[in-house]
Design a protein around this motif. Structure first.
Motif, PDB file in Angstrom:
ATOM      1  N   ILE A  58     -63.304  95.233 -11.145  1.00  0.00           N
ATOM      2  CA  ILE A  58     -62.998  94.617  -9.962  1.00  0.00           C
ATOM      3  C   ILE A  58     -61.820  93.953  -9.740  1.00  0.00           C
ATOM      4  CG2 ILE A  58     -64.450  92.979  -8.460  1.00  0.00           C
ATOM      5  CD1 ILE A  58     -65.893  95.485  -9.035  1.00  0.00           C
ATOM      6  N   SER A  59     -61.373  93.217 -10.797  1.00  0.00           N
ATOM      7  CA  SER A  59     -60.084  92.596 -10.767  1.00  0.00           C
ATOM      8  C   SER A  59     -59.448  92.753 -12.061  1.00  0.00           C
ATOM      9  CB  SER A  59     -60.221  91.186 -10.573  1.00  0.00           C
ATOM     10  OG  SER A  59     -61.063  90.510 -11.718  1.00  0.00           O
ATOM     11  N   ALA A  60     -58.122  92.764 -11.926  1.00  0.00           N
ATOM     12  CA  ALA A  60     -57.261  92.838 -13.114  1.00  0.00           C
ATOM     13  C   ALA A  60     -56.176  91.814 -13.163  1.00  0.00           C
ATOM     14  CB  ALA A  60     -56.823  94.212 -13.543  1.00  0.00           C
ATOM     15  N   ARG A  61     -56.179  91.030 -14.294  1.00  0.00           N
ATOM     16  CA  ARG A  61     -55.264  90.041 -14.277  1.00  0.00           C
ATOM     17  C   ARG A  61     -54.296  90.480 -15.637  1.00  0.00           C
ATOM     18  NH1 ARG A  61     -55.766  83.409 -15.589  1.00  0.00           N
ATOM     19  NH2 ARG A  61     -53.333  83.298 -16.140  1.00  0.00           N
ATOM     20  N   LYS A  62     -52.847  90.671 -15.483  1.00  0.00           N
ATOM     21  CA  LYS A  62     -52.084  91.308 -16.394  1.00  0.00           C
ATOM     22  C   LYS A  62     -51.036  90.339 -16.897  1.00  0.00           C
ATOM     23  CE  LYS A  62     -52.916  95.753 -14.218  1.00  0.00           C
ATOM     24  NZ  LYS A  62     -52.182  96.956 -13.561  1.00  0.00           N
ATOM     25  N   ASP A  63     -51.195  89.744 -17.781  1.00  0.00           N
ATOM     26  CA  ASP A  63     -50.037  88.701 -18.386  1.00  0.00           C
ATOM     27  C   ASP A  63     -49.374  89.561 -19.681  1.00  0.00           C
ATOM     28  OD1 ASP A  63     -50.963  86.677 -16.928  1.00  0.00           O
ATOM     29  OD2 ASP A  63     -52.671  86.297 -18.583  1.00  0.00           O
ATOM     30  N   LEU A  64     -48.515  88.845 -20.112  1.00  0.00           N
ATOM     31  CA  LEU A  64     -47.298  89.697 -21.076  1.00  0.00           C
ATOM     32  C   LEU A  64     -48.021  90.003 -22.466  1.00  0.00           C
ATOM     33  CD1 LEU A  64     -44.203  87.513 -20.852  1.00  0.00           C
ATOM     34  CD2 LEU A  64     -44.569  89.717 -19.989  1.00  0.00           C
ATOM     35  N   ASP A  65     -49.112  89.013 -22.873  1.00  0.00           N
ATOM     36  CA  ASP A  65     -49.929  89.548 -24.123  1.00  0.00           C
ATOM     37  C   ASP A  65     -51.349  89.925 -24.021  1.00  0.00           C
ATOM     38  OD1 ASP A  65     -50.773  87.203 -23.208  1.00  0.00           O
ATOM     39  OD2 ASP A  65     -50.719  86.227 -25.248  1.00  0.00           O
ATOM     40  N   ARG A  66     -51.926  89.721 -22.705  1.00  0.00           N
ATOM     41  CA  ARG A  66     -53.227  90.084 -22.639  1.00  0.00           C
ATOM     42  C   ARG A  66     -53.529  90.637 -21.000  1.00  0.00           C
ATOM     43  NH1 ARG A  66     -55.532  84.396 -23.625  1.00  0.00           N
ATOM     44  NH2 ARG A  66     -53.697  84.252 -25.084  1.00  0.00           N
TER      45      ARG A  66
END
Length: 212
Positions: A168-176
């Protein structure tokens, strides 16, 4: 009763609403249990007057409870209560479902690529899945709307569930990567799975609120 030393318990005097945190410290089978004495004013006197206690604890997503009397107490080197040995332990009936914080190992599969992750919170309708990028194994792309097969166990003693899910949602950080997941469950076909999820969530949420 097979519990690890330090396992958290909730203690309540029968007939009273207040509940206090305690911990399991051991037993002599068929004779007595040992738990931490909660640090509340007047508890030693109440125990000496013979008040019966209701003890609750959580194991593998299920809440168990029993009633016992204090058969002894010590204050040094650590305040402890000796309880009459419970010859019957009940699994408690629970109520409404909601979202609870968890830390469950999980595996998500998209287009035959499987990646390990951790479920950070869980409801009967979905979850938040965190995947670390540091493992070097990831999916080619992760976008809302993609179908994902999610595998996880509610406890180490249970067979893992494999749920058809949708991102439903995707939060993309540098490490996760944090994914909001919706379970694609059919109310009739998947009724046993839904019931397992609801029971697990109810047990944890009510236990942590001290409502059972």
């Amino acid at each position: 009763m097979d519990l690890p030393i330090g396992h958290e318990m909730l203690v309540q005097f029968e007939g009273e609403k207040a509940r206090f945190k305690s911990a399991y410290y051991g037993q002599k089978p068929e004779e007595f249990l040992i738990i931490q004495m909660p640090g509340i004013p007047g508890i030693r006197e109440k125990l000496m007057n013979g008040g019966r206690l209701v003890i609750r604890y959580l194991v593998g997503g299920r809440v168990f409870g029993f009633k016992a009397y204090a058969v002894g107490q010590v204050v040094r080197p650590c305040p402890l209560i000796f309880l009459s040995y419970p010859h019957s332990v009940e699994s408690l009936n629970l109520r409404q479902s909601e979202r609870v914080n968890t830390f469950l190992d999980a595996k998500g599969t998209i287009d035959d690529v499987s990646v390990d992750g951790v479920i950070l919170d869980l409801s009967s309708g979905g979850c938040m899945l965190m995947v670390s990028r540091s493992t070097g194994v990831t999916w080619p792309s992760v976008e809302p709307g993609q179908i994902l097969h999610l595998e996880f166990a509610l406890s180490k003693d249970e067979t893992p569930l494999t749920l058809l899910s949708q991102i439903i949602s995707a939060r993309k950080d540098l490490d996760r990567i944090r994914l909001g997941i919706k379970f694609l469950l059919d109310p009739e076909r998947d009724e046993p799975t839904i019931r397992m999820l609801v029971t697990y969530i109810d047990n944890i949420s009510n236990f942590l609120r001290g409502e059972i």
